[in-house]
Design an enzyme around this catalytic site. Structure first.
Site, PDB file in Angstrom:
ATOM      1  N   VAL A  92       0.834  -1.205   0.000  1.00 32.69           N
ATOM      2  CA  VAL A  92       0.000   0.000   0.000  1.00 32.69           C
ATOM      3  C   VAL A  92       0.872   1.259   0.000  1.00 32.69           C
ATOM      4  O   VAL A  92       0.562   2.242  -0.685  1.00 32.69           O
ATOM      5  CB  VAL A  92      -0.933   0.005   1.227  1.00 32.69           C
ATOM      6  CG1 VAL A  92      -1.832   1.241   1.219  1.00 32.69           C
ATOM      7  CG2 VAL A  92      -1.769  -1.266   1.260  1.00 32.69           C
ATOM      8  N   GLU A  93       1.952   1.224   0.755  1.00 32.48           N
ATOM      9  CA  GLU A  93       2.810   2.402   0.912  1.00 32.48           C
ATOM     10  C   GLU A  93       3.659   2.683  -0.323  1.00 32.48           C
ATOM     11  O   GLU A  93       3.800   3.838  -0.741  1.00 32.48           O
ATOM     12  CB  GLU A  93       3.726   2.219   2.123  1.00 32.48           C
ATOM     13  CG  GLU A  93       3.023   2.331   3.460  1.00 32.48           C
ATOM     14  CD  GLU A  93       2.617   3.753   3.788  1.00 32.48           C
ATOM     15  OE1 GLU A  93       3.250   4.697   3.283  1.00 32.48           O
ATOM     16  OE2 GLU A  93       1.639   3.936   4.541  1.00 32.48           O
ATOM     17  N   SER A  94       4.254   1.638  -0.899  1.00 28.97           N
ATOM     18  CA  SER A  94       5.284   1.872  -1.926  1.00 28.97           C
ATOM     19  C   SER A  94       5.269   0.862  -3.060  1.00 28.97           C
ATOM     20  O   SER A  94       6.143   0.920  -3.929  1.00 28.97           O
ATOM     21  CB  SER A  94       6.663   1.832  -1.266  1.00 28.97           C
ATOM     22  OG  SER A  94       6.907   0.531  -0.720  1.00 28.97           O
TER      23      SER A  94
END
Length: 569
Positions: free
Chosen positions: A168-170
Site C-alpha cells: 500500500v505504501e510503496s
C-alpha cells in the site's frame, strides 16, 4: 599519512539539511508523530497499477519523484537497471524437494476482520481480481523483503497483515519517494524518520534501509495500536493520517453519539481507502483461488543475510566479491545513496543467502585501505572544497576529515587524497545520482530547459515562469515541493512557454517578495476564489496542501500559501 590511517579518519559527510518538523493545523511543532494531524502522503502503488492496467510490463512504474538526496553533478545517463526490481534472481529448485510456503505462515498470523462487508473493500477486491498481473508484480518485488518483514512482525505479536503494508505504501519499491517527501518501503517523511532514529545523510538514508526502517515502522504501528486500545484498523489509519487526526475524528463522533470504529469515522480521503486496500490485499492472499488468482510461490526462507563489513566498502567491489550484479546489492541496500557504504556506518551489507559465505571470505582477505579507491589530486587555481567535492561526488566535510584539514581553506599546488568510486558512474545505475539522471532524461511534453538554481529561487517562482505546476517541476527532478533548492543545482524543466530561455534570462524574479502565509478557509471560499484573491494557481494551492481539487473546502480548514505580497489583498 598511510592509506590505512587515511581510512581510519574517513568519516561521514554532512547530514542533509531541511528536514522539516511536523506541524499541526495551528503550525506548532509536534515532537511526537503519534499526535500529529499531518497526512503522510505516500508514493503508494498507483504507478504500478497504471502500468499493469495498461499492459506495459516495461513501463517505469513510479512516475513520481525519486529521492536524489542532494545529488552531485551528473555525467552519464543511467542504465535501465531498475527493471531488475521486478526480477529478483532466484536459483531453480528441484521439483522433488517440498518446501514450506511463506503464504501459509502468513495466513496463520492474520488477525484483521476479513469478513467486513464494505463498498470500499469491494472496489479494491474487484480491481485486484481483474488484474492478477499486479499481484504477481508486487510479489516479485517483495520477495527480497517479505521473509524478514514477516519475521519481525511475528516477533512483536502484530497482525501478519502488517507485512503487506509496504504494498500500500510503496508497491514494495525501496526507492519510492512521494511528493510529500516520504521515502522507502515504509514511506517515512524526514521528521518522523528522525523521531524514530532513522538517520539521513549525504551517503545514507535509513528511511530506505530494509532492516532499520522495518524496525521503525513496526515500532510506530505498535505504539499506535496501544494508543487506540488494540484496534489495528485505527492504528493503520493513524499511520497514514496521524494519531491526532484519528483522535479528532473519534471525538467528533462521540459528541454526536455516533460509532467510533474506523468505518464510521470522517477521515481524509486517502485514509478512507488506505485500510480497505490492505484488507482487500489480505483477503486475496488469504484465499487467492476464491478471486481467480494464482499466487506466486514464495519459499519460507530468508532471501538475504546481514554481513558485518567493519568499514566503508565500494559497492562495485562488494558485488564482485559476492558474485552478484551490483543492482542486486543496491536493491538489498537501497539506503546507500552513493557508490559506497557510509564511512560512518552502519558497517553492514545485505547480500543474498547463497552469496554470503563467499562474500565474507573475500572480505576477510581485502585490507581495509583497499576497500575504497583513492585519487591523488593537486589543487588548481579557482578550486575550493565545494567544487572539488562536487567533481568527485563527495562532500567538503569528507575531504576535510580525510586530509586532516582544520578549515575549508586550501592552496594552489596542495595535494589532496580523495575517496573515489572504482568504476565509472554508470556502473552504479541504482545510486541516487543515476536514478535522478534517468528521471531527468525522460521525454515529456513541452520545451526541455536545463536551469541552474540561483540564490533566492523557489519552486513556485520557477514553475510560474515556465507555466507548469510546482508538483510537476519537483517530480521531474526527483524532488518533493517541500525539498530545499540548493544554489548551483541543475533542474530539468519541460516548459510550456514559447521561449523558455528568454523568460528565464529576462526574469525580474529577484524583485519578487514571496512569503509563506497561513490562510484559514472561510464560508463560501473555493480554491478558485482563493487563487484569484492571492494571484496564485489553483494547482499550486492543491500541491502545497495535498488537496483533492474535486473535494469542497471546509470552513476553518488551514491552508499554506506562497504569495508575492506585492499582489496579495
Amino acid at each position: 599519512m598511510s592509506l590505512r590511517r587515511l581510512s581510519f579518519f574517513f568519516l561521514t559527510g554532512a547530514l542533509i539539511t531541511g528536514c522539516s518538523s511536523l506541524l499541526n493545523q495551528s503550525g506548532e511543532d509536534l515532537d511526537n508523530p503519534l499526535d500529529t494531524e499531518q497526512l503522510a502522503v505516500a508514493a503508494g502503488d498507483e504507478g504500478l497499477k497504471q502500468a499493469v492496467a495498461a499492459g506495459d510490463d516495461n513501463a517505469e512504474t513510479q512516475d513520481g519523484p525519486l529521492d536524489d538526496a542532494i545529488a552531485p553533478e551528473l555525467k552519464k545517463a543511467a542504465q535501465e537497471a531498475r527493471d531488475k526490481l521486478d526480477n529478483p534472481v532466484t536459483e531453480p529448485e528441484p521439483e522433488t524437494v517440498a518446501r514450506a510456503d511463506l503464504w501459509d505462515r502468513m495466513r496463520a498470523g492474520f488477525v484483521l476482520d476479513h469478513s467486513v462487508d464494505n463498498e470500499r473493500v469491494r472496489d479494491q477486491l474487484n480491481w485486484y481480481a481483474s488484474h492478477p498481473k499486479y499481484i504477481e508484480r508486487v510479489v516479485e518485488r517483495g520477495s527480497r523483503y517479505l521473509h524478514h518483514i514477516l519475521n519481525e512482525t511475528e516477533k512483536r505479536g502484530l497482525p501478519a497483515e502488517y507485512a503487506l503494508l509496504p504494498v500500500v505504501e510503496s508497491a514494495f519499491d525501496p526507492f519510492a519517494y512521494s511528493h510529500g517527501r516520504a521515502a522507502g518501503l515504509w514511506q517515512f517523511i524526514p521528521s518522523t524518520g528522525k523521531y524514530f532514529g532513522l538517520t539521513q545523510s549525504w551517503w545514507h538514508d535509513e528511511r530506505r534501509d530494509v532492516i532499520a526502517a522495518t524496525d521503525a515502522a513496526l515500532t510506530y504501528l505498535e505504539r499506535l495500536a496501544d494508543r487506540f486500545d488494540g484496534d489495528h484498523t485505527l492504528a493503520l489509519a493513524a499511520y497514514n493520517s496521524g494519531g491526532g487526526t484519528v483522535s479528532s475524528a473519534i471525538r467528533r463522533n462521540n459528541k454526536s453519539n455516533r460509532p467510533t470504529d474506523f468505518w464510521s469515522l470522517e477521515l481524509p480521503r486517502e485514509t478512507r481507502h488506505y485500510v480497505p486496500k490492505l484488507i482487500a490485499l489480505a483477503k486475496i492472499f488469504d484465499d487467492p483461488t476464491a478471486y481467480g488468482i494464482e499466487l506466486p510461490s514464495l519459499k519460507d526462507e530468508p532471501y538475504f543475510e546481514v554481513v558485518d563489513t567493519g568499514s566503508q566498502l565500494d559497492l562495485a567491489q562488494a558485488a564482485e566479491m559476492a558474485g552478484v550484479d551490483i543492482d542486486e546489492i543496491y536493491l538489498l541496500n537501497p539506503s546507500y545513496n552513493r557508490w559506497a557504504t557510509s564511512p560512518d556506518g552502519p558497517h553492514r551489507l545485505l547480500v543474498p543467502v547463497a552469496s554470503a559465505e563467499a562474500f565474507r571470505a573475500a572480505l576477510d582477505k581485502l585490507p581495509v585501505a583497499q576497500r575504497v579507491s583513492w585519487r591523488n589530486y593537486v589543487v588548481k587555481s579557482g578550486d575550493s572544497l565545494n567544487t572539488i567535492s562536487r567533481k568527485f561526488s563527495t562532500t567538503p566535510s569528507v575531504l576535510q576529515q580525510v586530509n586532516n584539514l582544520n578549515s575549508d581553506l586550501i592552496r594552489i599546488g596542495q595535494r589532496l587524497m580523495i575517496p573515489s568510486a572504482s568504476k565509472n558512474s554508470d556502473a552504479y545505475a541504482l545510486s541516487a545520482a543515476q536514478r535522478l539522471e534517468r528521471k531527468q532524461s525522460r521525454e515529456r511534453d513541452g520545451n526541455k530547459v536545463r536551469y541552474t538554481v540561483r540564490r533566492g529561487d523557489t519552486f513556485w517562482d520557477i514553475a510560474r515562469e515556465h507555466r507548469v505546476s510546482v508538483r510537476e517541476l519537483a517530480a521531474w527532478n526527483g524532488m518533493a515541493p517541500g525539498d530545499p533548492l540548493i544554489p548551483g543545482k541543475e533542474l530539468v524543466i519541460w516548459s510550456k512557454t514559447s521561449q523558455p530561455t528568454v523568460v528565464a534570462a529576462n526574469s525580474r524574479r529577484g524583485d519578487a517578495m514571496v512569503r509563506k502565509v497561513g490562510y484559514r478557509v472561510r464560508k463560501g471560499d473555493s480554491l478558485a476564489r482563493i487563487a484569484s484573491r492571492f494571484s496564485v494557481n489553483v494547482r499550486d494551492i492543491a500541491s502545497w496542501n495535498d488537496l483533492n481539487t474535486a473535494r469542497y473546502l471546509q470552513p476553518g480548514q488551514s491552508l499554506v500559501l506562497y504569495v508575492d505580497i506585492r499582489n496579495s489583498p
